[in-house]
Structure formats: structure tokens, C-alpha cells
Design an enzyme around this catalytic site. Structure first.
Site, PDB file in Angstrom:
ATOM      1  CG  ASP A 326      -1.791  -1.221   1.306  1.00  0.00           C
ATOM      2  OD1 ASP A 326      -2.385  -1.584   0.279  1.00  0.00           O
ATOM      3  OD2 ASP A 326      -1.870  -1.833   2.386  1.00  0.00           O
ATOM      4  CB  SER A 351       1.570   6.375   3.085  1.00  0.00           C
ATOM      5  OG  SER A 351       0.687   5.563   3.819  1.00  0.00           O
ATOM      6  NE  ARG A 352       0.369   2.996  -4.338  1.00  0.00           N
ATOM      7  CZ  ARG A 352       1.388   2.176  -4.206  1.00  0.00           C
ATOM      8  NH1 ARG A 352       1.397   1.312  -3.205  1.00  0.00           N
ATOM      9  NH2 ARG A 352       2.391   2.188  -5.043  1.00  0.00           N
ATOM     10  CB  ILE A 353      -4.676   3.341   2.547  1.00  0.00           C
ATOM     11  CG1 ILE A 353      -3.684   2.361   3.176  1.00  0.00           C
ATOM     12  CG2 ILE A 353      -5.100   2.872   1.177  1.00  0.00           C
ATOM     13  CD1 ILE A 353      -4.250   0.971   3.363  1.00  0.00           C
TER      14      ILE A 353
END
Length: 477
Positions: A326, A351-353
């Protein structure tokens, strides 16, 4: 069974024979009903794991050798799959992938066992990532936040501080009700001892289990190590606990799997890795998630570490893991050489989420810092040509240099979320503008102490925070 209940009857069982052995692999003829990942027993009491099924022969990984497996030895079904003992008895212990102790202490007494290789939680069991996981690193917790249940890759060349960041994350979980599992794959014994000693000195072994497959271990042990650590963490996650798992590192794990595959005569693919190398790591990392309350409500956060060569992100294994995880934290050799520690490249890290799990106070305070820092790096590169700069650009350069000093941090010195908010507000509201970059860095401990003495929390009003920080700077020498 009582003696009088015993009845004579014909019993049929399969029996195989060892044809050849070498490099931790046994070739066996017979056992037509054997399955992949099933345990088998050798005539001398040794055990093996079925890893390859062929038309005439099957290949098995040797796990525990008693007296020595030789050609012609009988082989039978063990009647079970490979499992490891799980539970709180593993906390504070150093074990191998089979659960055997490596710390000169008695064997762990566990009442429950869990298969090393299990299916990942179904989509219906998963929840959204909503709670932050603090690593204690200024750059990560403010600019590249991680949430509980996230899979965040740590990537970079050898010797840049990747393991130190993961160790800081483990130390930062002290007092947060988060259990930790540290998996050390293919490392020399000196490095393993250093990691365990660092955990012991910081008191982190109380909530940490360490799974070790040293560099001189058989390739089968190095292959099983991350799955053993994942099984330990999965038990606590299913019990409603929050768990952090560090895989250090998956480059050596992939090399061990390639070694096993080549020994078992599987067809090689790109860079001599087998074709299912992507599935190997995806089925491991997909087990990290957040569970809904009715399925346990726990979480498993994964920090896999991967090594690059000369910063090459487009290599086979790094690209595979980047697509699975992620987000990634990228360590750059040039930053390390320049003394910017931790040497995290903010531009390439993402950091995608994790931003959805970040606390609103920290998220607001750090909203523009990432963009300002990247703009400063471009301006600094432009200013090297010796051109005349206006006052606004000079001010941006001064604040950028100050921010670069504020982002520096020593290893094994994780900070709390209150300390993060303290320096973010002090920098963002200009409380440090009158100071030179080195002086601003020297005053950070004063800010952190003032926040602790005032009993501030992340939920307190912004005005109270600024008043406390300004007062601490006014009395600072």
C-alpha cells in the site's frame, strides 16, 4: 484402547523410499496420495515438507534431521500439515520457523497451533484502515503516515538504515497495546544477536516475538520464516489484538525460494526466479489487514523490507512488492552520504491509504510541509548556479534548510505523536524563524519537554499548543 477391545485386522499404509538427498532436498519415490505442503516422516525420525510433485518422484524440504537421512530410507505420511505453536508464550522468545527455541530457554508451552501457510482473510471479513500506527520517525509519521492493517514497503540499498527504521517502529509500540513479530531472514548470527539485544535493552522483548532463520540455515528454513511469523501474528489478530510484523528482508526470502526451485528443477523465469514468485509474496502480505469486529476486530500491519541494487526500483522483486503493498518508504544513498538521516526520499516515498488513518491535528499541521520541502529542494538546486535571488526565494531557502535539520533523527530514538505535533506547529507557525537551522534543531528537546510537562494531548486546542510552545521558547537559553 483397552486390551480386550483390540482386534486383529489388515492395515494398509503407503510407504515411500528416499532415492537421493542433497542441499536440504530429498527425492522420494512412492507415496502416491501425498499432497503439497504435507509433512512426511523418515525412518530415522526426521521430518520433511512436500514441496514438489512429479510424475515419478516427489521433492521434499528437510526440516528436522535426527540421525541423517540416507538413500533407501523408508518414508511415510506424518498425517498432518506444518503448523507452529502460537500464543502469548511466544512473547519475549527467539524461535526458529518451527517454534523451536533459539534463546537457550525451555521450549514454549503452547496450547494452540496454526498452519504456516493459510488463506488470507476474505473481503467480507475486512474493515477499513482507520487507526494510525506510529513508528516514532518524524518523516514517516507526519509525511508518509501508516495505518493499522496497512502493508508499507521499506525499500533501498543495503546499509542505508531500513532495518533501523523497522526497529524504531517496534520500539515505538511500547505502551500502545500493540504486539510485534520480528522475522529475521538470512542474516548472520552477529546481526541477529544485535537486533535481539537492542530489543532487550529497550524493553521491547516483553511484547515481541522474534523468528529467526540465519544465513547458514537450510534454504527451506529461510523460505518458511516469514510464514511462521505471519502465523503468530494472525493468531493475535484473530483474537482481537493489534500486531506489527517486520519481514527483514524479503530479498533473501526470494533468493531462498529461487534456490529451492532450482534445486527441485523447476523451470526458471526472469532473473532465474520461478514463475510463481509474485504469488509467493502476495499470499504472504495479503494476510495483513484489519478485521471487522464480528471476525475478531484485530489488525496486522506489515513492514516488509526489500533491498535494491544501486537504487534500481525497476528490478523484478522490488516491482513485484511495490505493486502488492500500500505504499513504500524509499531510502536514498545520496541522502545518506550527505548526512540526512534517516535517508528517506520524500519525493519517491508514498503512503496510499495511511492518510485516512492520520490524526486530524497532525494531518492539518503537516498539510503543506511535504510540498514546501519538495519545492525547497528544487530551489536549492537552482540556487547552486549562483544567480541573484529575491527576498521571497531566500526566505523559502532559509525555511527549507531549517526544515531539513528538523527532520533529522537519531536511530533507536523514536518520538511520540505529541512530539511530532510540537515541532510541526513550531515550524509551521514561524516560532522558530528567528533561529538558525542548527539552533532550531538544538531546541527541539525543549519543545518536547514543555509539551510533556503541560500534559497536552492531540485533542487540545491549537491555541493552547501554540501558547505552550511559545512560552517554552521564550525561556529557552
Amino acid at each position: 484402547m483397552a486390551k480386550e477391545d483390540y482386534r486383529f485386522a489388515l492395515r494398509l499404509s503407503e510407504r515411500g523410499e528416499v532415492v537421493g538427498i542433497g542441499d536440504g532436498i530429498a527425492w522420494i519415490r512412492g507415496l502416491p496420495s501425498v499432497r503439497l505442503d504435507e509433512l512426511i516422516a523418515f525412518g530415522d525420525g526426521s521430518t520433511g515438507l512436500v514441496f514438489q510433485l512429479g510424475r515419478e518422484l516427489l521433492g521434499a524440504i528437510l526440516l528436522a534431521q535426527k540421525h541423517g537421512v540416507t538413500a533407501g530410507m523408508a518414508v511415510t505420511h506424518a498425517g498432518r500439515n506444518l503448523a507452529i505453536g502460537v500464543g502469548d508464550a511466544l512473547l519475549g522468545r527467539v524461535v526458529d520457523p518451527l517454534g523451536n527455541p533459539l534463546d537457550a530457554l525451555p521450549p514454549c508451552e503452547t496450547a494452540e497451533f496454526r498452519c504456516l501457510d493459510a488463506a488470507a482473510p476474505a473481503i467480507i471479513e475486512r474493515d477499513f484502515v482507520s487507526q494510525p500506527l506510529y513508528t516514532g520517525c518524524k518523516i514517516v509519521d507526519t509525511l508518509i503516515p501508516i495505518g493499522k492493517g496497512q502493508r508499507q514497503l521499506i525499500i533501498g540499498d543495503d546499509g542505508l538504515g531500513k532495518s533501523s527504521l523497522a526497529l524504531d517502529a517496534v520500539l515505538s509500540q511500547r505502551g500502545r497495546n500493540v504486539l510485534c513479530v520480528v522475522v529475521l531472514i538470512g542474516q548472520p548470527r552477529s546481526a541477529v544477536a544485535g537486533t535481539v539485544e537492542a530489543l532487550r535493552r529497550a524493553g521491547a522483548l516483553d511484547y515481541t516475538a522474534v523468528v529467526v532463520a540465519e544465513a547458514n540455515a537450510l534454504p527451506g528454513f529461510r523460505y518458511l520464516a516469514p510464514f511462521a511469523g505471519c502465523a503468530l501474528a494472525e493468531h493475535w489478530m484473530r483474537a482481537g489484538r493489534d500486531v506489527l510484523v517486520v519481514y527483514d528482508d524479503l530479498s533473501r526470502h526470494a533468493q531462498s525460494y529461487r534456490e529451492l526451485s532450482l534445486l527441485l528443477q523447476r523451470p526458471p523465469g526472469r532473473e532465474a526466479f520461478p514463475g510463481d514468485i509474485f504469488y509467493l509474496h502476495s499470499r504472504l502480505l495479503e494476510r495483513s489487514t484489519v478485521l471487522l469486529p464480528k471476525f475478531g476486530g484485530g489488525s496486522m500491519t506489515a513492514l516488509p523490507i526489500i533491498e535494491t541494487r544501486q537504487g534500481e526500483l525497476s528490478a523484478y522483486i522490488p516491482t513485484n512488492l511495490i505493486s502488492i503493498t500500500d505504499g513504500q518508504i524509499y531510502f536514498d544513498a545520496r541522502l545518506f552520504a550527505a548526512g540526512m538521516l534517516p535517508a528517506i526520499d520524500i519525493g519517491r516515498s508514498v503512503s496510499r491509504i495511511g492518510g485516512k488513518a492520520q490524526h486530524p491535528a497532525i494531518k492539518t499541521a503537516s498539510a503543506r510541509i511535504r510540498l514546501d520541502y519538495l519545492q525547497f529542494l528544487e530551489l536549492e538546486l537552482f540556487a547552486r548556479f549562483g544567480t541573484r535571488l529575491d527576498a521571497a526565494v531566500e526566505e523559502k531557502l532559509r525555511r527549507g534548510r531549517q526544515l531539513r535539520v528538523l527532520l533529522k533523527q537519531d536511530r533507536l530514538a523514536p518520538l511520540s505523536e505529541l512530539a511530532h505535533l510540537a515541532w510541526l506547529l513550531a515550524y509551521g507557525d514561524g516560532l522558530l524563524d528567528s533561529l538558525s537551522p542548527p539552533a532550531a534543531g538544538d531546541l527541539l528537546p525543549t519543545l518536547f519537554a514543555a509539551v510533556a510537562d503541560a500534559g497536552l494531548t492531540l485533542e487540545d486546542a491549537r491555541e493552547r499548543w501554540l501558547t505552550t510552545l511559545a512560552a517554552s521558547l521564550a525561556v529557552a537559553p
